[in-house]
Structure formats: structure tokens, C-alpha cells
Design a protein around this motif. Structure first.
Motif, PDB file in Angstrom:
ATOM      1  N   THR A 285       0.846  -1.191   0.000  1.00 21.50           N
ATOM      2  CA  THR A 285       0.000   0.000   0.000  1.00 21.50           C
ATOM      3  C   THR A 285       0.878   1.236   0.000  1.00 21.50           C
ATOM      4  O   THR A 285       1.880   1.287   0.705  1.00 21.50           O
ATOM      5  N   VAL A 287       0.282   5.356   0.412  1.00 21.57           N
ATOM      6  CA  VAL A 287      -0.653   6.465   0.635  1.00 21.57           C
ATOM      7  C   VAL A 287       0.109   7.761   0.448  1.00 21.57           C
ATOM      8  O   VAL A 287       1.154   7.958   1.061  1.00 21.57           O
ATOM      9  N   ARG A 301      -4.931   6.989  -1.728  1.00 17.93           N
ATOM     10  CA  ARG A 301      -4.362   5.638  -1.699  1.00 17.93           C
ATOM     11  C   ARG A 301      -3.985   5.276  -3.130  1.00 17.93           C
ATOM     12  O   ARG A 301      -4.816   4.780  -3.888  1.00 17.93           O
ATOM     13  N   ASP A 304      -3.311   0.181  -3.303  1.00 11.44           N
ATOM     14  CA  ASP A 304      -4.173  -0.257  -2.222  1.00 11.44           C
ATOM     15  C   ASP A 304      -4.167  -1.786  -2.147  1.00 11.44           C
ATOM     16  O   ASP A 304      -4.756  -2.449  -2.993  1.00 11.44           O
ATOM     17  N   LYS A 503      -6.224  -0.455  -7.054  1.00 13.09           N
ATOM     18  CA  LYS A 503      -6.524  -1.842  -6.674  1.00 13.09           C
ATOM     19  C   LYS A 503      -6.334  -2.777  -7.874  1.00 13.09           C
ATOM     20  O   LYS A 503      -6.575  -2.375  -9.015  1.00 13.09           O
TER      21      LYS A 503
END
Lengths: 542, 311
Positions: A285, A287, A301, A304, A503
Motif C-alpha cells: 500500500t 498512501v 491511496r 491499495d 486496486k
């Protein structure tokens, strides 16, 4: 305007290049005719002179590129040597142009409505209210949501696709008979590109316009063109109806160009099931953001919870549109940026959160080849110095490193004696080979290609792809292939991960993802790919 | 091209890439303002170096018998052994009977030394700090606030303070001019570094494990050279002016060393009657500053084409 003239007639057009260039003419004796209601594509690789032709028609050529011969007729009127005043009267009224980069083509400090209003004020006698109505109508015509809001919006408030629609609206507001589109969809994502192409086709049919469409992408050609003209180094190689050119190209150059377009059908590839796992990410991940002292925290994000696995000898493709986070994944894995959380396991070692001091030992195990060949090599060092730098950082002697660099130059099919040249003496494709050699000099376990072929012309792209695939196989490398181009992914990837908004939405063997897509986003991506139904390079017998 | 090529499209691109651009020295020599500016600067350097050979007398030699002579006047100088020599003063003499021609020639030394030294020192220090500030993000805020503070100090005031603390002299003057110039160089270098650190070739160097100091030295610094050289010439010009200003105000180099600034300071009180006292050093000062600026403009056009379009 009823006339029996073609919309645009270019006869034997020649445009000179400044002295000291590599060839005497930017464009030499090119003839193209566009009839009403016809879309003609100029196709060619970089340096073929296709944009120069568009500029010549619009009268936008710089002084250093003079028209030296031939004529350009717009509905019968000679305009190659027209005065600046006459050209100004013609622009927007009878011929319009849309550009590649919609952000820079629009003035950032004027609202979109005002920019089109300026066109109307210059060329018509309409009252302000009439002008506004007309602009709203043209916004509706280009399928803009909520035209009054767009009218009052500044360019930065719109998406790339919307900006390109504003450009098209501006070009079409006075209903010109000729539209010139210079790579109008190259800077756009594939789904947006499909919509814009559809829009251009639709309006063109509606108004019976002639369109001169410039592109390097045969997928786009296949979707939009009635006729095609193939250019190469300023000369017209071949011209004809789209279907004929694509299925029966006569000139060897067109054949080579068309057969270089990678197929959408995934290639048959041997499986690597039993192979050792070289690279594994778990819940990776990243951020971005976090507030400053006085700002509220705003976070994005970018990546992710991405979990991927790459085995030895296998290549994993990460595909997605811009902003999907695919490059961020690559840069987190190469530790060019620090992941926020998650694991990046390289063999047995987790390198995701290692401090720089301990990381250096692992650097050589992951190497990366970047997108832009012109910026990937230090312009002030010879390519040899660039290649030996890495091994010497890890204790190799200069002579051993140089010897290895010579071998690697042969591996990437360049002359070993070229090691003492500077990057500007090489073409884009050659530079990308040098970057590959630099990465290989480290004897990495994982090679990341971050859009490594996106900036290259299609024929050069095909060679570099082939080279990468050979190297992967010969050295049994694990390869991570980041690309926005589905065709490229289909050809060189064993497995494919599709990313959307940080994602992974679909992940599996290339054949499954391409032939039996499960996720709606993957399906939309595949459906939007230009020229998806055409099998390039399968020529009919002449 | 001897590079082995796979296909001719790439070959054409490679040929285009290989079209030789004239070398940097040739392009510099073709540039008119580099040529003119460079020649004048070179001339000044030669004058400074060869001052004793140019028919000068010792510049500090006082002779009360020939005070305030106008240019071109024939004077008789009494030598130490009692004999006399006849001499024509090219630029006249000042109120203490010193030969202005000799003083101007020797004065070139101080001006050029101050100009070059300030240019070199502020560039060296500024590049070092700028590299660190631009590349190491956590140092940036800290360094830049210090630089903001330095920039707020007026140069002349700093010089007055330094002279009253230490002795007036060449070193003090150079130091006083260098301090306010450093932040300008730091800001320039930092802004260039901020763009270069994002270049893929720097990232490539990181990913082949190149240590920080080598990245800065090999990959980042060479690419800041062009704008820095250009900035250096402008600093040089303004330092020459600043030194003249300080000397003119009497807080610079002591009056026993001739500088263009203190020759003019000397002539100030009799300016209306004897303008030559100020005129000649002023001409040399203006010419030198103009030449250095021209050289800088030309260098900018040649080395840093992007910047020349911006300005």
C-alpha cells in the motif's frame, strides 16, 4: 458550400528542412486528396513529416520550414502561399485543427466558454446571447454533460477527455469543411480515446466534413479511416482505401509497419508453474498526502493492498489507465519510493520497509527500465560509464565491468565499440537497449520494465519487445511489465494484473484475462482497444 | 555510424541523432557578444597582469609638485638622485600628484580579483549548499530559512559592520560581497536540482546502488553547470560594481592600494574642476562590467537556450 472540388487537395507538396539536418526535405512531393465526407489518415512513425503537413495546411509552419514546391488547395483555393490575413479568415471558418495535448492547447486563465466566444467574436457578427446559445448547442453536440457548467469552467477543472471535447467544440463551432486532427487521442486513456474517436466519426458523418487525421496507431486507423496514406521520412509510401492497405499492403515498409503491431490475442507461452517465486508483494500500500501544519490531512491511496507473485522466468504484466497506480507499484517494489505498508519479499528477504542503509545490498537484485529513453541516460556521461557504474558500485574493477559491458552491448545488439559515445548520438530505440544493458549489468533477479516501450515507434517497439522476451528466457529472469498498452501485454506477459484506482481488479494468466475477462473494468478496457477486431499482419495474397 | 542496427527506420533516427552539432567552443566563438565581451575581459586581465610593463610609475608615488594636472600635460618629475625627467601624463594626476594612468592600470587588478574571487567563492559554496538542499529533502526547509535570513542582510551594511569589526582590506571586502550572493546561487542550484532529481537517469543511478555523494557529484552537479556558469558571470559583474561602491564610500580597500572605486572617491571633491579624475576609472569600470555582462548573456544563449527564451 456546394462545389465539385475536393475539400483538400495536396499536390506534390515539398517542405524544406533547415541546413544541417539529416535530410534535405521534411516532406517531399506528397499528394493527398480528401473528398467531402471522408476521413483520411496520415500514418507514419516519428520524423515521417505527418505533423508538418498538417501545419502546412493550416499555415502554421515555422519560418525555418518553407514550402518549396507543390500546392495545397482548400475547396479549390490555393492556400500554400496565401497571405496571413487570408489564412486567418479561413482558419476556424473553413478549416480547423485539434491538437494532441488538450491541456496546453487551451488557455488556462480563460473559461472554456470565453475561449470559444473569442472565435465567434472574431469571425461572426452575432449578438452576445446568440453566441452563448450557439456555444451551448455545440457543447451539447459534443456530448458534454451540463453544458452551462462547462461554459463557465476553466480547463483545469475538466478531465482530459472533456478538454479534448472542448477543443473539438471550438474547432466545429463554425462548421468548417475540413477538420485536421493531429494525434487527438494519443494523450488520452484508451476508454476516453474510444469515445472521442466515436464522436469525431459521428460529427463527421453528420456534417459531411473532410477530416485529415494524423496518427501513429494502426488500431486507430482501422477504427476511423476511410483511406490511409503511409508516410516515411517525408515521402508518401503508399495510399489507398483502409481495408486494402491493412490487408494487402504493397510496399515492404507498410508491410513491416503493419505486421509490427502486436496482436490482441495472447501469445502461446510455456508455463512456469513449478518455478521458484522470486518476488512477492503482500498487501502493498502506498498512501500519498497527509496535511501540512495548517492543512487538513488529504490522502490518496495510490496503491491499495496489492498482492502479486512473480516466478523465475515468468513475466507479469500490470495494465491499467493513467492514475491506476501501476507505476507506483513498480517504484515501491524497486524502492525508488517508500511503501506505506505491506511486504515486498525478494527471495527470502522483506525489503519493503528496510532503511536505505540496509537496502543497498538488495538494490542490485531489482533493476528497472524506464519509459522515456531520452531522459533515462545522463546526457553528460558516455553510455559505457552509465553501464559500468552499477557493477563498480558493488566492487567490480573497471576493466572487468567494461569487459562485461561489451558483452552486454552485443546481447542487446549494439556495437561494443559504441560504449564511449554519448547518449545524444543514439536513437530512442538504441537508448532503450542501452538502458536494458545497464539493468542487466547488475545481474538482477527481477527486471521491471516501466512502460519501457511506450515512447518508441511501433517497428522499434516490436524489436525491443522481442529483445526483452529473449533476455528473460535466456537469463531466466522474473520480469514485471508495466504498460497501458493491452497489445503489448498480450504479447509478452504470462500473467496479467489489471489495476484500477490503486486496486488489482483482475489477476490471472494472460489467456484468461484477455479471452475470458471477468471484471467489468477489464471488459471495458478490452472493448475500448482500438482496432481490436482486426488481426494486423495477416495479409491476404496480393 | 558503426553501431550495428537491426532496421533502417531506427537507422534513420540514429543518423538524425548523430548529425554533429558544432562543438561548444565553436558555438561560443560564433556568438558576437561572447566574442566582444570575452575580448574586453581578456584585455582587462592582461592590463592587470602587465600593469608594471605599460609605462606606468608606482601608483602610490606622491609628488606634490605636479598636483591636479590635466591629461596630456607635460610634467617634470624630480627623481630621488636629484635629476629630473620629462613625462606626458596620459590621464592627468590627482590632488596628491599621483599618476592616474598608472593608478587605473593597477586598479584593474583589484577589480578583477574581487570579481573573480567573489564569483568563484559564491558559486562553490552556493553549489554545495544548493545540492544538499535540493536533494536531501529534510535539510531543505532548514537551509532555505537560513538563506532567507542571509538574503535579508543589506550588503553595504554588512560591509560597514565587518570593516568596523576587522581591518578594511581585500579579504573583508570579498567576504562582505560573497555573503549576500550565496543565497542567490543556492536558490538557483536548488531549483535546478529539484527538477534533475526527478529525472529517470538519477533514479536509475539510485537503483544500481550508487552512493549519495556519487549521485550528487556525477549525475546531478554536471547538469547544473550551465545555469551556474551564467549566474557566475553576473555575480562577477555585480561584485566589481560592489567593490567600487565600497571603495568609493571609503569602507573598502585602503587608499594606498589603487582601485577604480577609491580613485573616483579621491577625485570626488574636485569633480567640477578636474573631471578626468573620475572619468577615466569610471570608463574602465563601466567597460569591464558591460563586457562581463555581455559574456554572461552570450554564455546563457549558448549553454542554456531554455533560460534565454525565458528572460
Amino acid at each position: 458550400m456546394a462545389s465539385n472540388h475536393p475539400v483538400l487537395e495536396i499536390r506534390d507538396l515539398s517542405i524544406a528542412l533547415p541546413k544541417g539536418s539529416d535530410r534535405p526535405h521534411a516532406v517531399e512531393k506528397v499528394s493527398v486528396v480528401i473528398n467531402p465526407g471522408e476521413i483520411v489518415c496520415l500514418v507514419g512513425e516519428s520524423g515521417s513529416g505527418k505533423s508538418v503537413i498538417a501545419q502546412a495546411v493550416m499555415g502554421l509552419l515555422p519560418k525555418s520550414l518553407p514550402v518549396t514546391g507543390g500546392e495545397i488547395r482548400l475547396e479549390g483555393e490555393e492556400i500554400a502561399h496565401a497571405t496571413e490575413n487570408r489564412l486567418r479568415e479561413l482558419r476556424c471558418v473553413r478549416m480547423s485543427m485539434i491538437f494532441q495535448e488538450p491541456m496546453t492547447a487551451l488557455n488556462p486563465v480563460m473559461t472554456c466558454g470565453d475561449q470559444i466566444d473569442e472565435v465567434l467574436r472574431t469571425h461572426t457578427q452575432l449578438e452576445p446571447q446568440q453566441r452563448k446559445d450557439k456555444i451551448i448547442r455545440v457543447f451539447e453536440r459534443v456530448s458534454m454533460p451540463d453544458p452551462p457548467r462547462i461554459y463557465d469552467s476553466y480547463p483545469h477543472q475538466l478531465s482530459g477527455g472533456q478538454r479534448q471535447r472542448v477543443m473539438i467544440a471550438m474547432a466545429l463551432v463554425l462548421e468548417p469543411t475540413l477538420l485536421i486532427a493531429d494525434e487527438p487521442t494519443t494523450a488520452l486513456d484508451v476508454t476516453t480515446q474510444a469515445q472521442i474517436l466515436e464522436l469525431i466519426k459521428d460529427i463527421q458523418r453528420d456534417k459531411n466534413m473532410g477530416v485529415l487525421f494524423i496518427t501513429h496507431d494502426f488500431g486507430v486507423v482501422c477504427d476511423i479511416a476511410h483511406r490511409v496514406a503511409v508516410l516515411r521520412l517525408g515521402e508518401l509510401v503508399e495510399a489507398g482505401p483502409t481495408h486494402d492497405i491493412l490487408s494487402r499492403p504493397r510496399h515492404p515498409y507498410s508491410r513491416m509497419l503493419i505486421s509490427s503491431v502486436p496482436s490482441m490475442l495472447p501469445a502461446e507461452r510455456p508455463r512456469h508453474d513449478g518455478a521458484r517465486t522470486v518476488l512477492r508483494t503482500e498487501k502493498l500500500t502506498k498512501v500519498y498526502g497527509g496535511g501540512g501544519m495548517f492543512q487538513k490531512a488529504r490522502t490518496v491511496r495510490a496503491v491499495d493492498n496489492v498482492s502479486i507473485v512473480v516466478r523465475q522466468g515468468e513475466s507479469l504484466g500490470i495494465v491499467g489507465e493513467s492514475g491506476s497506480g501501476k507505476s507506483t507499484v513498480a517504484r515501491c517494489i524497486a524502492r525508488l519510493i517508500d511503501p506505506t505498508e505491506g511486504r515486498v519479499t525478494l527471495g527470502e528477504d522483506d525489503v519493503a520497509l528496510l532503511p536505505q542503509r540496509l537496502l543497498r545490498r538488495h538494490r542490485r537484485r531489482i533493476q528497472i527500465v524506464f519509459q522515456d529513453p531520452y531522459r533515462s541516460l545522463n546526457p553528460r556521461r558516455t553510455v559505457g560509464e552509465s553501464i559500468v557504474e552499477g557493477p563498480m558500485n558493488f566492487g567490480a574493477s573497471r576493466s572487468a565491468a567494461t569487459q562485461r559491458a561489451r558483452t552486454l552491448m552485443e546481447t542487446v545488439r549494439l556495437d561494443p565499440d559504441a560504449l564511449d559515445r554519448y547518449p545524444h548520438q543514439f536513437s530512442g530505440g538504441q537508448r532503450q537497449r542501452i538502458c536494458i544493458a545497464r539493468a542487466l549489468a547488475m545481474e538482477p533477479e527481477v527486471l521491471i520494465a516501466d512502460e519501457a516501450v511506450s515512447a518508441l515507434d511501433v517497428s522499434v517497439q516490436a524489436q525491443v519487445l522481442k529483445l526483452l522476451d529473449e533476455i528473460r528466457e535466456r537469463m531466466n529472469l522474473a520480469m514485471l511489465f508495466i504498460t497501458h498498452d493491452l497489445r503489448v501485454a498480450a504479447q509478452v506477459c504470462d500473467e496479467v494484473a489489471v489495476m484500477e484506482k490503486g486496486k488489482v481488479v483482475e489477476y490471472g494468466p494472460a489467456a484468461d484475462v484477455f479471452l475470458r475477462p471477468q471484471h467489468a473494468y477489464t471488459q471495458a478496457l478490452l472493448a475500448a482497444a482500438p482496432g481490436r477486431d482486426w488481426e494486423f499482419g495477416k495479409f491476404e495474397a496480393a | 555510424m558503426t553501431v550495428a542496427l537491426e532496421n533502417e527506420v531506427d537507422a534513420a533516427a540514429a543518423r538524425a541523432a548523430a548529425v554533429a552539432r558544432p562543438s561548444i567552443w565553436i558555438r561560443l566563438l560564433r556568438h558576437t557578444s561572447v566574442l566582444i565581451g570575452g575580448s574586453i575581459v581578456l584585455l582587462m586581465v592582461l592590463i592587470g597582469l602587465c600593469a608594471p610593463l605599460l609605462g606606468t610609475v608606482p601608483p602610490a608615488q606622491i609628488d606634490p609638485t605636479v598636483r591636479n594636472k590635466k591629461p596630456g600635460v607635460e610634467i617634470t618629475v624630480r627623481n630621488d638622485d636629484g635629476s629630473t625627467t620629462q613625462r606626458t601624463t596620459l590621464m592627468g594626476t590627482d590632488s596628491l600628484g599621483r599618476d592616474i594612468y598608472s593608478r587605473v592600470m593597477y586598479g584593474a587588478r583589484v577589480s578583477l580579483v574581487v570579481g573573480f574571487a567573489v564569483g568563484a567563492i559564491s558559486i562553490a559554496v552556493g553549489v554545495l549548499i544548493g545540492l544538499l538542499s535540493g536533494y536531501i529533502r529534510w535539510l531543505d526547509g532548514f537551509i532555505m530559512r537560513i538563506m532567507d535570513g542571509l538574503m535579508a542582510i543589506p550588503g553595504i551594511l554588512l560591509a560597514i559592520g565587518l570593516v568596523s569589526l576587522f581591518r578594511a582590506g581585500l579579504g573583508t571586502v570579498i567576504f562582505a560581497i560573497v555573503v549576500p550572493e550565496i543565497p542567490r546561487v543556492v536558490r538557483l542550484v536548488r531549483s535546478v536540482v529539484l527538477t534533475i532529481r526527478e529525472e529517470p537517469y538519477v533514479e536509475a543511478a539510485v537503483s544500481v546502488g550508487t552512493p549519495l555523494h556519487k549521485i550528487l557529484w556525477r549525475h546531478v552537479m554536471p547538469n547544473t553547470v550551465a545555469p551556474v556558469i551564467v549566474q557566475g558571470t553576473f555575480i562577477c559583474a555585480s561584485a566589481i560594481l560592489a567593490e567600487a561602491t565600497l571603495s568609493f564610500l571609503g569602507i573598502g580597500i585602503p587608499t594606498d592600494t589603487p582601485t577604480w572605486g577609491n580613485i573616483m572617491a579621491e577625485g570626488r571633491q574636485f569633480f567640477r574642476v578636474y573631471p578626468h579624475n573620475i572619468l577615466f576609472p569610471a570608463i574602465f569600470l563601466a567597460l569591464t562590467v558591460l563586457a562581463v555582462n555581455m559574456l554572461g548573456d552570450g554564455l546563457r544563449d549558448t549553454l542554456d537556450p531554455k533560460m534565454s527564451k525565458r528572460v
